[in-house]
Enzyme design. Structure first.
Site, PDB file in Angstrom:
ATOM      1  CG  HIS A 354     -18.586   4.430 -26.231  1.00 16.08           C
ATOM      2  ND1 HIS A 354     -18.647   4.809 -24.891  1.00 16.08           N
ATOM      3  CD2 HIS A 354     -19.755   5.156 -26.770  1.00 16.08           C
ATOM      4  CE1 HIS A 354     -19.464   5.472 -24.506  1.00 16.08           C
ATOM      5  NE2 HIS A 354     -20.364   5.888 -25.904  1.00 16.08           N
ATOM      6  CD  GLU A 355     -20.120   6.089 -30.528  1.00 15.56           C
ATOM      7  OE1 GLU A 355     -21.302   6.094 -30.429  1.00 15.56           O
ATOM      8  OE2 GLU A 355     -19.671   6.873 -29.490  1.00 15.56           O
ATOM      9  CG  HIS A 358     -24.100   3.503 -27.931  1.00 13.32           C
ATOM     10  ND1 HIS A 358     -24.836   3.654 -26.336  1.00 13.32           N
ATOM     11  CD2 HIS A 358     -22.987   4.505 -27.748  1.00 13.32           C
ATOM     12  CE1 HIS A 358     -24.371   4.552 -25.737  1.00 13.32           C
ATOM     13  NE2 HIS A 358     -23.388   5.150 -26.558  1.00 13.32           N
ATOM     14  CE1 TYR A 369     -26.875   7.132 -24.671  1.00 11.83           C
ATOM     15  CE2 TYR A 369     -27.405   9.130 -25.491  1.00 11.83           C
ATOM     16  CZ  TYR A 369     -26.662   8.320 -25.085  1.00 11.83           C
ATOM     17  OH  TYR A 369     -25.319   8.668 -25.085  1.00 11.83           O
ATOM     18  CD  GLU A 378     -22.997   7.482 -23.311  1.00 16.23           C
ATOM     19  OE1 GLU A 378     -21.675   7.566 -23.064  1.00 16.23           O
ATOM     20  OE2 GLU A 378     -23.416   7.198 -24.516  1.00 16.23           O
ATOM     21  CG  ASP A 438     -33.608  14.512 -11.827  1.00 16.15           C
ATOM     22  OD1 ASP A 438     -34.249  13.877 -12.735  1.00 16.15           O
ATOM     23  OD2 ASP A 438     -33.606  14.895 -10.792  1.00 16.15           O
ATOM     24  CG  HIS A 442     -22.534  11.706 -22.495  1.00 15.82           C
ATOM     25  ND1 HIS A 442     -23.594  12.048 -22.831  1.00 15.82           N
ATOM     26  CD2 HIS A 442     -22.003  10.732 -23.235  1.00 15.82           C
ATOM     27  CE1 HIS A 442     -23.829  11.688 -24.391  1.00 15.82           C
ATOM     28  NE2 HIS A 442     -22.875  10.705 -24.537  1.00 15.82           N
TER      29      HIS A 442
END
Length: 541
Positions: A354-355, A358, A369, A378, A438, A442
């Protein structure tokens, strides 16, 4: 700390005259040639990618040559695209398909000012035909470049540590002269913060804001005994994976800044599977980086996060009781905390994937982001983190569509996120709705995660690797799956070839439809399935 990566550019090649004659400009996600029929009208067939549309594996030298080619094309594109003569284009990334089609991603400037939200992608076939995808379809121009609101006023209002940079904001309906401020700090959970705020330089109103440190959560100690890439340096061994760009793993020793200390020792056996050994978390992080490198290289033809063969690096044991992990483009690195009581390092395999994903997003589409693009950012990391776990197929951490299932981050044995039904976490919506931008990124990732699961596996009840799933659709209509790897390939191509910094859910739908058409044919059942699957999560256009 101010990240430098967003300012990088890229370019393509071709003759100016042929460029002007052949170029077709496509606005943002208004991609032509994809007219999906209904799933019923186009019977679903097993998804078999068109070989020529698969990404070609590029060596670092070939990637650099494409970037050079893109730079040479940049000047001729100004007239071919009817851009303002005060604009300039710089290449940021380049990719190539197996059939010779190339894709050049550019960042733009106007009167020497960086353009935010105005990125441009040029596609050239092997025969030289050109098309383009723009993040902003309108001309990038403003009446003047002298701000009405002084930089000192913006700096004071935001309590910023430094004067803002003058930029042109093109992410809204109308381009505007703006100030971009970077506000360093710390997020509520202890994660470093690099919050960017874009302020209208004429009115002083906030136009946009986004976080530049991408966060995720995870836990280590689940990979068991695994092979590691190391290097012998005289009498010592290092956690230095020379076969994968020289990826290194460092020990922050509860610190929060700096590179840390490279893990070294006399023998080439690392960790003991317990938290009493600082090496144990390093093993998980180092292995996770290796599997992520291999996944992107062998599944998507991408060598390294930037596609240039260069490795990032990992830092473990960050902070005290720090319950998170994050990617930073500023250090080009992943950082992992040790969790509650410094007893649960956040180095689980899907979290490592996942990281690092990014970083791939950072180097390609650059999805901001915040708002809907932040949720897609995400989701992209969840999708590829899941892909890494399935690719590794580790017996000690059985691959699944449950992110962080072994972490127990909630203290009740539940995973962090559920791709099959995101709402099971109590926060993420299963379906898109007006206003989803809004909420926290995540959670706004929910519909994209749900789309990916449905596209990969289909709706309804099923058991995969011993785990039961039952994925719904917004209207109860069943959708078929096309297979996980094919779904990953569609998302990867959409990300690297068609998505831009401000792509929203509607744009993601168009980008994945175009990617599916490229990979499987515009009249294929796969394109119809992609369209039906987006409708299943309430994204219809």
């Amino acid at each position: 700390m101010r990240p430098t990566s967003p300012r990088v550019l890229r370019r393509g090649h071709g003759r100016s005259a042929r460029t002007a004659a052949a170029l077709t400009v496509l606005a943002a996600v208004m991609l032509t040639g994809v007219q999906p029929t209904s799933a019923a009208a186009a019977p679903h067939r097993p998804a078999v990618p068109v070989p020529g549309a698969r990404p070609a594996e590029l060596s670092p030298e070939e990637h650099a040559a494409l970037l050079k080619e893109a730079a040479e094309l940049a000047v001729s594109l100004l007239s071919a695209l009817n851009l303002d003569p005060r604009e300039s284009l710089r290449p940021a990334d380049a990719a190539k398909d197996a059939d010779g089609t190339v894709h050049f991603r550019y960042n733009r400037s106007f009167a020497a000012l960086p353009v935010l939200g105005g990125d441009l992608i040029v596609h050239r076939t092997a025969r030289g035909a050109l098309t383009a995808t723009r993040a902003h379809p309108a001309p990038i121009a403003v009446p003047g470049t002298t701000p009405t609101i002084p930089a000192t006023q913006v700096m004071g209002a935001l309590h910023a540590p430094a004067l803002p940079d003058l930029v042109l904001w093109a992410g809204g309906t109308t381009p505007a002269l703006a100030w971009e401020s970077v506000l360093p700090g710390t997020q509520d959970d202890g994660t470093p913060s690099e919050r960017h705020v874009v302020t209208d330089a004429t009115t002083g109103t906030e136009l946009y804001a986004f976080e530049d440190v991408r966060t995720g959560v995870g836990q280590g100690q689940y990979n068991g005994t695994v092979p590691l890439g190391t290097k012998q340096n005289f009498l010592l061994y290092e956690l230095n994976d020379v076969a994968r760009g020289g990826h290194k793993t460092y020990d922050l020793r509860r610190g929060t800044s700096g590179q840390g200390t490279l893990f070294t020792k006399w023998s080439d056996k690392w960790g003991d599977g317990t938290q009493s050994s600082p090496e144990t978390a390093a093993v998980d992080a180092h292995y996770g980086a290796a599997m992520t490198w291999d996944y992107f290289k062998n599944v998507h033809g991408r060598t390294g996060i930037r596609g240039d063969g260069a490795a990032a690096y990992s830092r473990v044991h960050a902070g005290d009781n720090y319950k998170n992990a994050y990617w930073s483009g500023d250090c080009f690195c992943m950082t992992y905390g040790d969790g509650a009581g410094n007893a649960r390092p956040l180095t689980e395999l899907d979290v490592a994937g996942h990281e690092m994903a990014h970083g791939v997003t950072f180097a390609t589409a650059g999805l901001k982001y915040a708002r809907e693009s932040g949720g897609l950012n995400e989701a992209t990391s969840d999708i590829f983190g899941t892909g890494v776990a399935f690719y590794a197929d580790d017996a000690d951490d059985v691959p699944s569509y449950l992110m962080g299932k072994l972490i127990d981050i909630n203290g009740n044995g539940t995973p962090l996120r559920y791709l099959d039904r995101p709402s099971r976490d109590g926060h993420s919506p299963d379906y898109w709705y007006d206003g989803i931008g809004d909420i926290d990124v995540h959670y706004s990732s929910g519909p994209a995660n749900h789309f990916f699961y449905l596209l990969a596996e289909g709706s309804g009840a099923k058991t995969i690797n011993g785990i039961a799933y039952d994925s719904p659709t917004v209207d109860g209509a069943a959708v078929p799956g096309i297979g996980r790897v094919n779904a990953e390939r569609i998302w990867y191509r959409a990300l690297t070839t068609y998505m831009t910094t401000t792509t929203d859910y509607s744009g993601a739908r168009a980008a994945t439809l175009q990617a599916a058409a490229d990979l499987f044919g515009a009249d294929s059942g796969t394109v119809a399935t992609v369209a039906a699957t987006w409708s299943a999560v309430n994204v219809t256009g």
